[in-house]
Scaffold this motif. Structure first.
Motif, PDB file in Angstrom:
ATOM      1  N   ALA A   1      59.742  45.362  24.713  1.00 22.74           N
ATOM      2  CA  ALA A   1      59.899  43.921  24.915  1.00 22.74           C
ATOM      3  C   ALA A   1      61.099  43.620  25.810  1.00 22.74           C
ATOM      4  O   ALA A   1      61.048  42.743  26.674  1.00 22.74           O
ATOM      5  N   SER A   2      62.183  44.353  25.624  1.00 22.91           N
ATOM      6  CA  SER A   2      63.386  44.133  26.446  1.00 22.91           C
ATOM      7  C   SER A   2      63.162  44.561  27.888  1.00 22.91           C
ATOM      8  O   SER A   2      63.629  43.913  28.829  1.00 22.91           O
ATOM      9  N   PHE A   3      62.447  45.666  28.068  1.00 27.38           N
ATOM     10  CA  PHE A   3      62.137  46.144  29.417  1.00 27.38           C
ATOM     11  C   PHE A   3      61.298  45.119  30.166  1.00 27.38           C
ATOM     12  O   PHE A   3      61.533  44.837  31.349  1.00 27.38           O
ATOM     13  N   LYS A   4      60.322  44.546  29.463  1.00 24.55           N
ATOM     14  CA  LYS A   4      59.452  43.552  30.091  1.00 24.55           C
ATOM     15  C   LYS A   4      60.228  42.299  30.471  1.00 24.55           C
ATOM     16  O   LYS A   4      59.888  41.619  31.456  1.00 24.55           O
ATOM     17  N   ARG A   5      61.281  41.978  29.711  1.00 25.25           N
ATOM     18  CA  ARG A   5      62.140  40.831  30.041  1.00 25.25           C
ATOM     19  C   ARG A   5      63.124  41.175  31.154  1.00 25.25           C
ATOM     20  O   ARG A   5      63.808  40.308  31.669  1.00 25.25           O
ATOM     21  N   ARG A   6      63.236  42.466  31.480  1.00 23.22           N
ATOM     22  CA  ARG A   6      64.156  42.950  32.504  1.00 23.22           C
ATOM     23  C   ARG A   6      65.607  42.637  32.144  1.00 23.22           C
ATOM     24  O   ARG A   6      66.388  42.163  32.975  1.00 23.22           O
ATOM     25  N   ILE A   7      65.961  42.935  30.884  1.00 22.90           N
ATOM     26  CA  ILE A   7      67.364  42.756  30.520  1.00 22.90           C
ATOM     27  C   ILE A   7      68.172  43.875  31.182  1.00 22.90           C
ATOM     28  O   ILE A   7      67.724  45.022  31.260  1.00 22.90           O
ATOM     29  N   PRO A   8      69.348  43.573  31.702  1.00 23.41           N
ATOM     30  CA  PRO A   8      70.147  44.603  32.369  1.00 23.41           C
ATOM     31  C   PRO A   8      70.657  45.657  31.393  1.00 23.41           C
ATOM     32  O   PRO A   8      70.920  45.371  30.226  1.00 23.41           O
ATOM     33  N   VAL A   9      70.784  46.876  31.898  1.00 29.96           N
ATOM     34  CA  VAL A   9      71.295  47.996  31.114  1.00 29.96           C
ATOM     35  C   VAL A   9      72.419  48.662  31.904  1.00 29.96           C
ATOM     36  O   VAL A   9      72.255  48.985  33.086  1.00 29.96           O
ATOM     37  N   PHE A  10      73.553  48.858  31.236  1.00 28.89           N
ATOM     38  CA  PHE A  10      74.684  49.564  31.828  1.00 28.89           C
ATOM     39  C   PHE A  10      74.896  50.865  31.065  1.00 28.89           C
ATOM     40  O   PHE A  10      74.985  50.867  29.840  1.00 28.89           O
ATOM     41  N   PHE A  11      74.958  51.972  31.805  1.00 32.64           N
ATOM     42  CA  PHE A  11      75.274  53.264  31.210  1.00 32.64           C
ATOM     43  C   PHE A  11      76.679  53.690  31.646  1.00 32.64           C
ATOM     44  O   PHE A  11      77.004  53.651  32.843  1.00 32.64           O
ATOM     45  N   GLY A  12      77.482  54.128  30.691  1.00 36.21           N
ATOM     46  CA  GLY A  12      78.747  54.773  30.990  1.00 36.21           C
ATOM     47  C   GLY A  12      78.732  56.139  30.313  1.00 36.21           C
ATOM     48  O   GLY A  12      78.418  56.234  29.118  1.00 36.21           O
ATOM     49  N   HIS A  13      79.070  57.210  31.057  1.00 38.45           N
ATOM     50  CA  HIS A  13      78.933  58.548  30.480  1.00 38.45           C
ATOM     51  C   HIS A  13      79.939  59.503  31.109  1.00 38.45           C
ATOM     52  O   HIS A  13      80.186  59.471  32.319  1.00 38.45           O
ATOM     53  N   GLY A  14      80.527  60.359  30.281  1.00 37.38           N
ATOM     54  CA  GLY A  14      81.433  61.387  30.770  1.00 37.38           C
ATOM     55  C   GLY A  14      80.664  62.615  31.220  1.00 37.38           C
ATOM     56  O   GLY A  14      79.700  63.030  30.566  1.00 37.38           O
TER      57      GLY A  14
ATOM     58  N   MET B   1      76.364  57.360  18.680  1.00 35.33           N
ATOM     59  CA  MET B   1      75.156  57.216  17.852  1.00 35.33           C
ATOM     60  C   MET B   1      74.722  55.758  17.697  1.00 35.33           C
ATOM     61  O   MET B   1      73.578  55.481  17.341  1.00 35.33           O
ATOM     62  N   GLY B   2      75.632  54.834  17.941  1.00 36.52           N
ATOM     63  CA  GLY B   2      75.264  53.423  17.888  1.00 36.52           C
ATOM     64  C   GLY B   2      74.135  53.091  18.851  1.00 36.52           C
ATOM     65  O   GLY B   2      73.420  52.099  18.674  1.00 36.52           O
ATOM     66  N   GLY B   3      73.949  53.950  19.862  1.00 33.20           N
ATOM     67  CA  GLY B   3      72.869  53.744  20.816  1.00 33.20           C
ATOM     68  C   GLY B   3      71.494  53.747  20.167  1.00 33.20           C
ATOM     69  O   GLY B   3      70.565  53.111  20.675  1.00 33.20           O
ATOM     70  N   MET B   4      71.365  54.449  19.043  1.00 33.22           N
ATOM     71  CA  MET B   4      70.086  54.434  18.333  1.00 33.22           C
ATOM     72  C   MET B   4      69.722  53.009  17.925  1.00 33.22           C
ATOM     73  O   MET B   4      68.552  52.622  17.956  1.00 33.22           O
ATOM     74  N   LEU B   5      70.729  52.230  17.554  1.00 37.99           N
ATOM     75  CA  LEU B   5      70.488  50.842  17.177  1.00 37.99           C
ATOM     76  C   LEU B   5      70.161  49.999  18.404  1.00 37.99           C
ATOM     77  O   LEU B   5      69.292  49.127  18.352  1.00 37.99           O
ATOM     78  N   CYS B   6      70.851  50.245  19.505  1.00 40.28           N
ATOM     79  CA  CYS B   6      70.553  49.502  20.736  1.00 40.28           C
ATOM     80  C   CYS B   6      69.087  49.657  21.117  1.00 40.28           C
ATOM     81  O   CYS B   6      68.410  48.679  21.446  1.00 40.28           O
ATOM     82  N   TRP B   7      68.589  50.894  21.084  1.00 38.98           N
ATOM     83  CA  TRP B   7      67.207  51.121  21.495  1.00 38.98           C
ATOM     84  C   TRP B   7      66.222  50.548  20.484  1.00 38.98           C
ATOM     85  O   TRP B   7      65.153  50.059  20.867  1.00 38.98           O
ATOM     86  N   ARG B   8      66.553  50.579  19.186  1.00 40.39           N
ATOM     87  CA  ARG B   8      65.681  49.960  18.181  1.00 40.39           C
ATOM     88  C   ARG B   8      65.631  48.444  18.389  1.00 40.39           C
ATOM     89  O   ARG B   8      64.569  47.831  18.287  1.00 40.39           O
ATOM     90  N   LEU B   9      66.756  47.848  18.661  1.00 42.40           N
ATOM     91  CA  LEU B   9      66.792  46.404  18.904  1.00 42.40           C
ATOM     92  C   LEU B   9      65.999  46.044  20.157  1.00 42.40           C
ATOM     93  O   LEU B   9      65.314  45.021  20.197  1.00 42.40           O
ATOM     94  N   ALA B  10      66.111  46.887  21.177  1.00 39.90           N
ATOM     95  CA  ALA B  10      65.397  46.624  22.429  1.00 39.90           C
ATOM     96  C   ALA B  10      63.886  46.641  22.221  1.00 39.90           C
ATOM     97  O   ALA B  10      63.140  45.973  22.944  1.00 39.90           O
ATOM     98  N   ASP B  11      63.433  47.414  21.231  1.00 40.69           N
ATOM     99  CA  ASP B  11      62.008  47.542  20.974  1.00 40.69           C
ATOM    100  C   ASP B  11      61.497  46.522  19.948  1.00 40.69           C
ATOM    101  O   ASP B  11      60.304  46.489  19.650  1.00 40.69           O
ATOM    102  N   ASP B  12      62.396  45.702  19.425  1.00 42.67           N
ATOM    103  CA  ASP B  12      62.057  44.668  18.442  1.00 42.67           C
ATOM    104  C   ASP B  12      61.794  43.361  19.197  1.00 42.67           C
ATOM    105  O   ASP B  12      62.722  42.759  19.742  1.00 42.67           O
ATOM    106  N   PRO B  13      60.542  42.891  19.265  1.00 42.74           N
ATOM    107  CA  PRO B  13      60.221  41.695  20.067  1.00 42.74           C
ATOM    108  C   PRO B  13      61.068  40.480  19.703  1.00 42.74           C
ATOM    109  O   PRO B  13      61.467  39.720  20.591  1.00 42.74           O
ATOM    110  N   LYS B  14      61.375  40.306  18.420  1.00 46.67           N
ATOM    111  CA  LYS B  14      62.159  39.145  18.000  1.00 46.67           C
ATOM    112  C   LYS B  14      63.599  39.256  18.472  1.00 46.67           C
ATOM    113  O   LYS B  14      64.158  38.322  19.052  1.00 46.67           O
TER     114      LYS B  14
END
Length: 291
Positions: free
Chosen positions: A220-233, A184-197
């Motif tokens: 904003a994060s997508f436009k900066r092209r920050i890398p994203v790593f997914f790990g999933h079972g 569920m911490g991923g909800m915070l990751c995506w909120r942070l990614a959408d926060d321009p600051k």
């Protein structure tokens, strides 16, 4: 034979990544290496890891899921470990820290899931010692590792973590900062990614056994092209892997050459990515492609 070929190909792809001014030195790589690869696609960005509970939990822990074997752990980071309170615009945030608080070259923040707390990511013996490895990687490489508490997984929690990020980036503006989110911490990751600051301060996201967010596309994060790593079972009963894999492909399709990788742990469960993700491999890749 197939596993050996895939492993060699994956290793060459990692070595071929662009050089970075900061790279993490090896630490117990032989113990934490992926046990084998079943498949590789997308030029090595998508891999399927051979996972087996009898080998990777029972064979690795003295008490399954509770205490890893001693050779997986070093308590050296305990010398720099601190429990702090950081004042932010959204209130005081309790955070545990390991490593260089003054001028780190890299900062990694772990955000726990439902029912967790700041101590989860500092536990040396659970999850097969993988958090202890992350602590050692930060402590031994002039890095800083942080595990905070936060109020919730909504706007307030995201604001608290954003304040924490701003605090430490203000002290060490040169540091690359990565945020790893479990469940569920991923909800915070995506909120942070959408926060321009906040997005200006984040150099990459690690999404571990977590959810997806279509709003990331165009953020904003997508436009900066920050890398994203997914790990999933592959057997995750909380967040379906087919939806997460589809989101990974959506990111790839939305921007040519976008830095995104997906590691599928075949037969793995919800917590498998936290136990099995190769922190050094994932972070070194991010360091090599981060803006």
């Amino acid at each position: 034979m197939l596993k050996s070929i895939l492993f060699a190909a994956f290793a060459l792809l990692c070595l071929a990544a662009p050089a970075s001014a900061v790279q993490l030195d090896p630490y117990k790589d032989d113990l934490f290496a992926y046990p084998g690869f079943l498949k590789s696609a997308d030029g090595g960005d998508y891999v399927v890891v051979d996972y087996n509970e009898l080998r990777d939990i029972n064979g690795r822990d003295t008490v399954p899921e509770r205490r890893v074997k001693p050779n997986y752990v070093s308590l050296q980071p305990k010398r720099s470990q601190k429990d702090l309170v950081v004042t932010t615009d959204s209130g005081s945030v309790k955070v545990m820290a390991v490593g260089n608080l003054d001028s780190p070259a890299i900062i990694t923040i772990y955000l726990h899931g439902q029912g967790g707390n700041r101590q989860q990511g500092m536990n040396d013996f659970t999850f097969g010692g993988n958090f202890n490895r992350l602590k050692n990687l930060m402590d031994r490489n002039n890095g800083l590792y942080l595990t905070p508490d936060f109020t919730d997984f909504g706007e307030k929690g995201a604001a608290q973590v954003a304040g924490l990020i701003a605090h430490f980036k203000a002290q060490s503006p040169q540091a690359k900062l990565f945020v790893a989110c479990g469940s569920m911490g991923g909800m915070l990751c995506w909120r942070l990614a959408d926060d321009p600051k906040a997005a200006k301060d984040i150099s990459g996201l690690l999404i571990l056994g977590s959810l997806w967010d279509d709003h990331f596309i165009g953020s904003a994060s997508f436009k900066r092209r920050i890398p994203v790593f997914f790990g999933h079972g592959s057997r995750d009963p909380v967040f379906a892997i087919d939806k997460q894999e589809a989101f990974y492909q959506q990111i790839r399709a939305s921007a040519k050459g976008y830095p995104v990788r997906f590691t599928r742990f075949e037969s793995g469960n919800h917590g498998t990515p936290i136990r099995m993700t190769d922190w050094r491999g994932a972070l070194n890749w991010m360091l090599s492609v981060a803006p």
